[in-house]
Motif scaffolding. Structure first.
Motif, PDB file in Angstrom:
ATOM      1  N   THR A   5       0.881  -1.167   0.000  1.00  0.00           N
ATOM      2  CA  THR A   5       0.000   0.000   0.000  1.00  0.00           C
ATOM      3  C   THR A   5       0.915   1.212   0.000  1.00  0.00           C
ATOM      4  O   THR A   5       1.895   1.230   0.736  1.00  0.00           O
ATOM      5  CB  THR A   5      -0.875   0.012   1.284  1.00  0.00           C
ATOM      6  OG1 THR A   5      -1.464  -1.264   1.432  1.00  0.00           O
ATOM      7  CG2 THR A   5      -1.963   1.063   1.213  1.00  0.00           C
ATOM      8  N   ASN A   7       2.649   4.551   0.913  1.00  0.00           N
ATOM      9  CA  ASN A   7       2.859   5.127   2.239  1.00  0.00           C
ATOM     10  C   ASN A   7       3.148   4.079   3.313  1.00  0.00           C
ATOM     11  O   ASN A   7       3.370   4.396   4.462  1.00  0.00           O
ATOM     12  CB  ASN A   7       1.648   5.985   2.651  1.00  0.00           C
ATOM     13  CG  ASN A   7       2.020   6.978   3.719  1.00  0.00           C
ATOM     14  OD1 ASN A   7       3.166   7.395   3.773  1.00  0.00           O
ATOM     15  ND2 ASN A   7       1.087   7.333   4.570  1.00  0.00           N
ATOM     16  N   HIS A   8       3.096   2.804   2.932  1.00  0.00           N
ATOM     17  CA  HIS A   8       3.468   1.752   3.883  1.00  0.00           C
ATOM     18  C   HIS A   8       4.926   1.415   3.611  1.00  0.00           C
ATOM     19  O   HIS A   8       5.240   0.531   2.837  1.00  0.00           O
ATOM     20  CB  HIS A   8       2.559   0.528   3.731  1.00  0.00           C
ATOM     21  CG  HIS A   8       1.225   0.720   4.370  1.00  0.00           C
ATOM     22  ND1 HIS A   8       0.682  -0.173   5.267  1.00  0.00           N
ATOM     23  CD2 HIS A   8       0.342   1.736   4.263  1.00  0.00           C
ATOM     24  CE1 HIS A   8      -0.497   0.282   5.676  1.00  0.00           C
ATOM     25  NE2 HIS A   8      -0.729   1.441   5.081  1.00  0.00           N
ATOM     26  N   ARG A  32       2.334   1.563   7.776  1.00  0.00           N
ATOM     27  CA  ARG A  32       2.283   2.930   7.263  1.00  0.00           C
ATOM     28  C   ARG A  32       3.250   3.821   8.020  1.00  0.00           C
ATOM     29  O   ARG A  32       3.632   3.532   9.161  1.00  0.00           O
ATOM     30  CB  ARG A  32       0.854   3.485   7.373  1.00  0.00           C
ATOM     31  CG  ARG A  32       0.344   3.705   8.796  1.00  0.00           C
ATOM     32  CD  ARG A  32      -1.088   4.260   8.786  1.00  0.00           C
ATOM     33  NE  ARG A  32      -1.599   4.558  10.127  1.00  0.00           N
ATOM     34  CZ  ARG A  32      -2.242   3.697  10.900  1.00  0.00           C
ATOM     35  NH1 ARG A  32      -2.434   2.448  10.493  1.00  0.00           N
ATOM     36  NH2 ARG A  32      -2.690   4.063  12.080  1.00  0.00           N
ATOM     37  N   GLY A  35       1.281   8.901  10.739  1.00  0.00           N
ATOM     38  CA  GLY A  35       0.497  10.054  10.275  1.00  0.00           C
ATOM     39  C   GLY A  35       0.296  11.082  11.376  1.00  0.00           C
ATOM     40  O   GLY A  35       0.724  10.877  12.519  1.00  0.00           O
ATOM     41  N   ASP A  38      -1.347   9.716  14.383  1.00  0.00           N
ATOM     42  CA  ASP A  38      -0.837   8.399  14.793  1.00  0.00           C
ATOM     43  C   ASP A  38       0.202   8.474  15.900  1.00  0.00           C
ATOM     44  O   ASP A  38       0.865   9.505  16.080  1.00  0.00           O
ATOM     45  CB  ASP A  38      -0.157   7.712  13.597  1.00  0.00           C
ATOM     46  CG  ASP A  38      -1.150   7.217  12.568  1.00  0.00           C
ATOM     47  OD1 ASP A  38      -2.301   6.918  12.933  1.00  0.00           O
ATOM     48  OD2 ASP A  38      -0.753   7.126  11.387  1.00  0.00           O
ATOM     49  N   TRP A 128      -8.502   2.462   7.217  1.00  0.00           N
ATOM     50  CA  TRP A 128      -9.039   3.546   6.377  1.00  0.00           C
ATOM     51  C   TRP A 128      -8.345   3.642   5.015  1.00  0.00           C
ATOM     52  O   TRP A 128      -8.959   4.017   4.030  1.00  0.00           O
ATOM     53  CB  TRP A 128      -8.893   4.901   7.114  1.00  0.00           C
ATOM     54  CG  TRP A 128      -9.800   5.048   8.294  1.00  0.00           C
ATOM     55  CD1 TRP A 128     -11.120   4.720   8.371  1.00  0.00           C
ATOM     56  CD2 TRP A 128      -9.460   5.593   9.586  1.00  0.00           C
ATOM     57  NE1 TRP A 128     -11.624   5.008   9.630  1.00  0.00           N
ATOM     58  CE2 TRP A 128     -10.631   5.553  10.388  1.00  0.00           C
ATOM     59  CE3 TRP A 128      -8.285   6.107  10.145  1.00  0.00           C
ATOM     60  CZ2 TRP A 128     -10.664   6.006  11.711  1.00  0.00           C
ATOM     61  CZ3 TRP A 128      -8.320   6.560  11.460  1.00  0.00           C
ATOM     62  CH2 TRP A 128      -9.493   6.509  12.231  1.00  0.00           C
ATOM     63  N   ASP A 129      -7.051   3.345   4.960  1.00  0.00           N
ATOM     64  CA  ASP A 129      -6.324   3.491   3.678  1.00  0.00           C
ATOM     65  C   ASP A 129      -6.431   2.235   2.800  1.00  0.00           C
ATOM     66  O   ASP A 129      -5.763   2.140   1.773  1.00  0.00           O
ATOM     67  CB  ASP A 129      -4.844   3.829   3.940  1.00  0.00           C
ATOM     68  CG  ASP A 129      -4.120   2.716   4.704  1.00  0.00           C
ATOM     69  OD1 ASP A 129      -4.725   1.636   4.926  1.00  0.00           O
ATOM     70  OD2 ASP A 129      -2.957   2.933   5.096  1.00  0.00           O
ATOM     71  N   GLY A 130      -7.267   1.280   3.222  1.00  0.00           N
ATOM     72  CA  GLY A 130      -7.471   0.082   2.408  1.00  0.00           C
ATOM     73  C   GLY A 130      -6.524  -1.060   2.726  1.00  0.00           C
ATOM     74  O   GLY A 130      -6.664  -2.160   2.178  1.00  0.00           O
ATOM     75  N   SER A 131      -5.564  -0.815   3.618  1.00  0.00           N
ATOM     76  CA  SER A 131      -4.606  -1.876   3.932  1.00  0.00           C
ATOM     77  C   SER A 131      -5.201  -2.866   4.936  1.00  0.00           C
ATOM     78  O   SER A 131      -6.041  -2.504   5.759  1.00  0.00           O
ATOM     79  CB  SER A 131      -3.320  -1.269   4.505  1.00  0.00           C
ATOM     80  OG  SER A 131      -3.598  -0.611   5.723  1.00  0.00           O
ATOM     81  N   ASP A 144      -3.749   4.785  15.349  1.00  0.00           N
ATOM     82  CA  ASP A 144      -4.403   6.089  15.480  1.00  0.00           C
ATOM     83  C   ASP A 144      -4.615   6.358  16.965  1.00  0.00           C
ATOM     84  O   ASP A 144      -5.046   5.472  17.715  1.00  0.00           O
ATOM     85  CB  ASP A 144      -5.740   6.064  14.733  1.00  0.00           C
ATOM     86  CG  ASP A 144      -6.395   7.428  14.731  1.00  0.00           C
ATOM     87  OD1 ASP A 144      -6.348   8.099  13.702  1.00  0.00           O
ATOM     88  OD2 ASP A 144      -6.950   7.827  15.780  1.00  0.00           O
TER      89      ASP A 144
END
Ligand code: NAP
Ligand code: ZN
Length: 365
Positions: A5, A7-8, A32, A35, A38, A128-131, A144
């Motif tokens: 993914t 950003n990972h 990731r 963030g 995070d 949230w990012d699909g990972s 988070d």
């Protein structure tokens, strides 16, 4: 194959299951970047919940392999995002089952994120990012801030780890059903494992009369003498079960395998409540007569919200409640899984992910 993914970019070492019934093996994957909301956590300990075993074996038919289990995590913060004022580097923190939720629904707004329809878990979830989420059988976690709690200074990090799932799962139904402010009431705990033994500890800390309902005669002495249980009923012994009829106000059923609910329900007084938290893979039979004749209630409960989890951690700090743990090294995970499957643990395996035990032994030598 590990996912990719954008950003990972952080490489993490962990341990993963790759197929039902297969061994857990070392596994390298990506997390990731930290963030703005995070925190990055160096994982020290991770408890081995029976839910990990259900997932590893794909008991519930929902496992996405490779699976990095683990949702009873304690560790130390090594990095915080620019929006994070609640935590700082060096804080001792815990992460349980929750990784994400919608943040907008009535449940999220009341910190009942666990009941959000879009809730995603610490492993085998979709962030949230699909990972796909990877859990605490690994050396580092990015979480988070909304799903992180502080661990009171007084609590040992190994014994505190299982509070993040086992503890909150039994604490919440006790609180919801007014058992934490009703000293003298009679609590039944079915299944004396990771969840069950913490229910006994909470029950005693809050002045309840506690009866353990177990299939294991070998657990009686310790249940009474060390955990402080007042009574012990062997569920396989009809004489015990008959003697216990209509004696209990409230029962938490933590049993992980198929079992008969009828005899357990008969232990409840009229108007009594049975809360199911154990999650056997097959549906349980619910006989109607014990419900009808005793106006009894059966309901379920899933972990707890973050606010309640912090409340529970603080109460554990105050009452000095931690889990009874058997600390293992990562290379003993497979052995521990086999023992957990055979009901041979008192009462939680906790993986020394951070090598804390080893380094303190080395310091002593
Ligand atoms: P555990 O440590 O393995 O304890 C389960 C206990 O169930 C055992 O110690 C045993 O107690 C009893 N048991 C096992 N096999 C049995 C059988 N065939 N018949 C009757 N009793 C049996 O497991 P845990 O980590 O406490 O988890 C318990 C269950 O709760 C699991 O299904 C897990 O997935 C679920 N869970 C649910 C939530 C939630 O949010 N609702 C959260 C965490 C876990 P005795 O030896 O005393 O009989
Ligand atoms: Zn769990």
């Amino acid at each position: 194959m590990a996912q990719t993914t954008p950003n990972h970019t952080q490489t993490v070492s962990g341990w993963a299951a790759h197929e039902p019934g297969g061994k857990i093996t070392p596994f390298t994957f990506k997390r990731r970047e930290n963030g703005i909301d995070d925190v990055t956590i160096k994982i020290l300990y991770c408890g081995m919940c029976h839910t990990d075993l259900h997932h590893i074996r794909n008991d519930w038919g929902i496992t996405m392999y490779p699976l990095v289990p683990g949702h009873e995590i304690t560790g130390v913060i090594t990095k915080v995002g620019s929006n994070v004022s609640e935590f700082k580097v060096g804080d001792r923190v815990g992460v349980g089952c929750l990784a994400a939720s919608c943040l907008e629904c009535e449940f999220c707004k009341e910190s009942q994120e666990n009941y959000c329809d879009k809730v995603q878990f610490t492993y085998n979830g979709i962030f949230w990012d699909g990972s796909i989420t990877y859990g605490g059988y690994s050396q580092m976690l990015v979480a988070d801030k909304r799903y992180v709690v502080q661990v009171p200074e007084k609590l040992a990090m190994d014994g505190a780890a299982p509070l993040l799932c086992a503890g909150i799962t039994v604490f919440c139904p006790m609180k919801d059903n007014n058992m934490l402010n009703s000293p003298g009431k009679k609590l039944g705990v079915a299944g004396l494992g990771g969840l069950g033994h913490l229910a006994v500890k909470f029950g005693k800390a809050f002045g309840l009369h506690v009866t353990v309902i177990s299939t294991s005669p070998s657990k009686e002495k310790e249940a009474r003498e060390r955990l402080g249980a007042d009574d012990f009923l062997l569920s396989t012994n009809p004489t015990h079960m008959e003697a216990g009829r209509r004696t209990l106000d409230f029962i938490i059923d933590t049993v992980s395998a198929n079992h008969s609910l009828g005899p357990t329900l008969e232990l409840l007084k009229v108007n009594g409540t049975l809360v199911l938290v154990g999650a056997p893979e097959k549906p349980l039979q619910l006989p109607s007569f014990p419900l009808i004749f005793g106006k009894r209630v059966v309901k379920g409960s899933m972990i707890g919200g973050i606010k309640e989890t912090q409340e529970m951690m603080d109460l554990c700090g105050k009452h000095n409640i931690t889990c009874d743990v058997e600390v293992i090294n990562p290379d003993q995970i497979n052995e521990a899984i086999n023992r957990l499957a055979q009901n041979d643990v008192k009462y939680r395996f906790v993986i020394d992910v951070g090598g804390t035990r080893k380094s303190s032994e080395n310091q002593k030598n």
